[in-house]
Design an enzyme around this catalytic site. Structure first.
Site, PDB file in Angstrom:
ATOM      1  N   LYS A 277      84.924  24.648  35.620  1.00  0.00           N
ATOM      2  CA  LYS A 277      85.554  25.938  35.917  1.00  0.00           C
ATOM      3  C   LYS A 277      87.049  25.814  35.664  1.00  0.00           C
ATOM      4  O   LYS A 277      87.718  24.939  36.219  1.00  0.00           O
ATOM      5  CB  LYS A 277      85.288  26.330  37.364  1.00  0.00           C
ATOM      6  CG  LYS A 277      85.952  27.627  37.750  1.00  0.00           C
ATOM      7  CD  LYS A 277      85.505  28.115  39.097  1.00  0.00           C
ATOM      8  CE  LYS A 277      86.264  29.376  39.488  1.00  0.00           C
ATOM      9  NZ  LYS A 277      85.828  29.892  40.783  1.00  0.00           N
ATOM     10  N   LYS A 332      82.758  28.179  32.932  1.00  0.00           N
ATOM     11  CA  LYS A 332      83.403  29.449  33.291  1.00  0.00           C
ATOM     12  C   LYS A 332      84.893  29.385  33.011  1.00  0.00           C
ATOM     13  O   LYS A 332      85.493  28.379  33.364  1.00  0.00           O
ATOM     14  CB  LYS A 332      83.156  29.679  34.778  1.00  0.00           C
ATOM     15  CG  LYS A 332      83.775  30.913  35.332  1.00  0.00           C
ATOM     16  CD  LYS A 332      83.473  31.007  36.793  1.00  0.00           C
ATOM     17  CE  LYS A 332      84.260  32.162  37.347  1.00  0.00           C
ATOM     18  NZ  LYS A 332      84.556  32.011  38.728  1.00  0.00           N
TER      19      LYS A 332
HETATM   20  N1  PBG Z   1      85.934  31.022  43.633  1.00  0.00           N
HETATM   21  C1  PBG Z   1      85.643  32.345  43.551  1.00  0.00           C
HETATM   22  C2  PBG Z   1      85.192  32.882  42.258  1.00  0.00           C
HETATM   23  N2  PBG Z   1      83.881  32.954  41.917  1.00  0.00           N
HETATM   24  C3  PBG Z   1      83.789  33.610  40.719  1.00  0.00           C
HETATM   25  C4  PBG Z   1      85.081  33.930  40.297  1.00  0.00           C
HETATM   26  C5  PBG Z   1      85.481  34.689  39.070  1.00  0.00           C
HETATM   27  C6  PBG Z   1      84.439  35.564  38.461  1.00  0.00           C
HETATM   28  C7  PBG Z   1      84.956  36.587  37.526  1.00  0.00           C
HETATM   29  O1  PBG Z   1      86.153  36.628  37.167  1.00  0.00           O
HETATM   30  O2  PBG Z   1      84.134  37.405  37.102  1.00  0.00           O
HETATM   31  C8  PBG Z   1      85.969  33.456  41.248  1.00  0.00           C
HETATM   32  C9  PBG Z   1      87.440  33.677  41.145  1.00  0.00           C
HETATM   33  C10 PBG Z   1      88.364  32.565  41.230  1.00  0.00           C
HETATM   34  O3  PBG Z   1      88.011  31.396  41.115  1.00  0.00           O
HETATM   35  O4  PBG Z   1      89.541  32.869  41.476  1.00  0.00           O
END
Ligand code: PBG
Length: 413
Positions: A277, A332
């Site tokens: 991520k 992601k």
């Molecule tokens: N940890 C929370 C989380 N879970 C999914 C997303 C992002 C999903 C999206 O942008 O569609 C996030 C945001 C972040 O890490 O700040």
């Protein structure tokens, strides 16, 4: 790669990185050189490389494997005849022949639908995600039933926690009666095992600072956070969550959560790890939707999420999470990181998911709204690209729309 006769040997190096630098006629020349070589060498003495990889000629001795992309050395033991015997366009001529040779296809089974839940009764639009709403608990249950009807295999639930429940230590995350747990219980009562329900494990929807972990002296502390994440995972599994999806990027959390699930009787609960991520600017609209953007107040998550410059590091993250007990892994964001999806899938061969995140949705939706892009064509193309890269499924806010398009297409045939 080398012919037996050193006088005319020719080194050909394929590497994806230079694809755009190689003129097509150079590729053709290489094909012809290989054809000539077949007269002098045993066919098995050279490998022929997949046409999708690029070609550049190099001097003998300069033939270096591409360390970063060893997979680009995949060899084929045959060569196509040159033009005009080979005309690549023959197979593209008709719809039936294009369908016949299709290597990848997008189906409803590839979709995971992320849904936002809030504590009110009426749906609330998310301005930066046109067409996406925060739904009531009942609204999410109805969406879950629709998902079942369309054959979408799983949904992911994200809570917009009321501001008054957010605290420094995000205690609401471990409350068995919190919004997510109540929603999951209700969904499961309604649809049972016909739909997989995914819950994020991270503290950002519950913390006043908007970080995914506990903050001490300005630092997101790892081990103390993992203790809370374990509890959060168990509380969600107790509520009936099928797939725990840690999205926090703390070190060691997968192993800790796996152990916590085991010792609390949740041996069959999956872990889908947000393994690779990235600290991405594409999450903006999501943070609007769950209301964490204001809390974060411009702070970044770069001390725990990966830098967009990294590729090898993503493989290490995946390897660790698998060793710690993840059932599947996720990359992601999605579209700007398809190289990572491809490397993860080809390296580990495990169920690999990608998240087409909120910013990616927003870009396509905004352009489609203005008539600058064809919505259906671009969305379907973007999702097929995930499949081509090796994703087994995609979390996408387009899921309900795509499911309907796919069903319409089946009916039309
Ligand atoms: N940890 C929370 C989380 N879970 C999914 C997303 C992002 C999903 C999206 O942008 O569609 C996030 C945001 C972040 O890490 O700040």
């Amino acid at each position: 790669m080398w012919g037996g006769n050193t006088d005319w040997r020719c080194g050909i190096v394929y590497h994806e990185a230079s694809r755009d630098q190689v003129p097509t006629d150079a590729v053709c020349r290489c094909f012809l050189i290989f054809r000539r070589m077949t007269r002098f060498v045993e066919p098995r003495q050279f490998g022929f490389l997949a046409p999708q990889f690029t070609v550049s000629t190099s001097l003998p001795g300069q033939h270096q494997p591409n360390r970063k992309h060893p997979e680009s050395f995949e060899m084929f033991d045959f060569a196509r005849s040159p033009y005009p015997m080979t005309r690549m366009r023959r197979i593209r001529r008709h719809d039936w022949s294009r369908r016949l040779v299709a290597e990848h296809a997008l189906g409803v089974n590839d979709l995971i639908w992320p849904l936002f839940v809030h504590d009110g009764q009426q749906p609330i639009d998310v301005e930066s995600l046109p067409g996406v709403q925060r739904l009531s608990v009942d609204g999410v249950c109805r969406a879950a039933e629709q998902a079942c009807g369309w054959g979408i295999p799983a949904i992911a639930i994200f809570p917009a926690t009321p501001a008054e429940l957010k605290t420094e230590e995000a205690r609401e995350a471990v409350n068995p009666q919190n919004l997510v747990c109540r929603t999951v219980r209700k969904i499961k009562a309604a649809v049972g095992d016909s739909l997989g329900v995914i819950c994020d494990v991270a503290l950002d929807p519950y913390s006043i600072h908007g970080h995914d972990g506990i903050v001490r002296d300005g630092d997101v502390v790892n081990d103390e956070t993992v203790e809370v994440l374990k509890q959060q995972a168990v509380v969600q599994a107790d509520a009936g969550c099928d797939i725990i999806a840690p999205s926090d990027m703390m070190d060691g959390r997968i192993g800790a959560i796996r152990q916590a699930l085991e010792s609390n009787g949740h041996t069959n609960v999956h872990i889908m790890s947000y393994a690779a991520k990235y600290a991405s600017a594409f999450y903006g609209p999501f943070r609007d939707a769950v209301g964490s953007k204001g809390n974060l107040a411009g702070a970044s998550k770069k001390t725990y999420q990966q830098s967009p410059s990294q590729t090898d590091e993503a493989l290490h993250e995946v390897a660790l999470d698998l060793a710690e007990g993840a059932d599947s892994v996720m990359v992601k964001p999605g579209m700007p990181y398809l190289d990572i999806v491809a490397r993860v899938k080809s390296t580990f061969g495990v169920p690999t998911f990608a998240y087409q995140v909120s910013g990616e949705y927003a870009m396509l939706a905004a352009a489609a709204e203005r008539g600058w892009l064809d919505k259906e064509a671009t969305v379907l193309e973007s999702l097929l690209a995930f499949k081509r890269a090796g994703a087994d499924g995609v979390l996408t806010y387009w899921a309900p729309q795509v499911a309907q398009w796919l069903h319409r297409d089946v009916q039309d045939q």
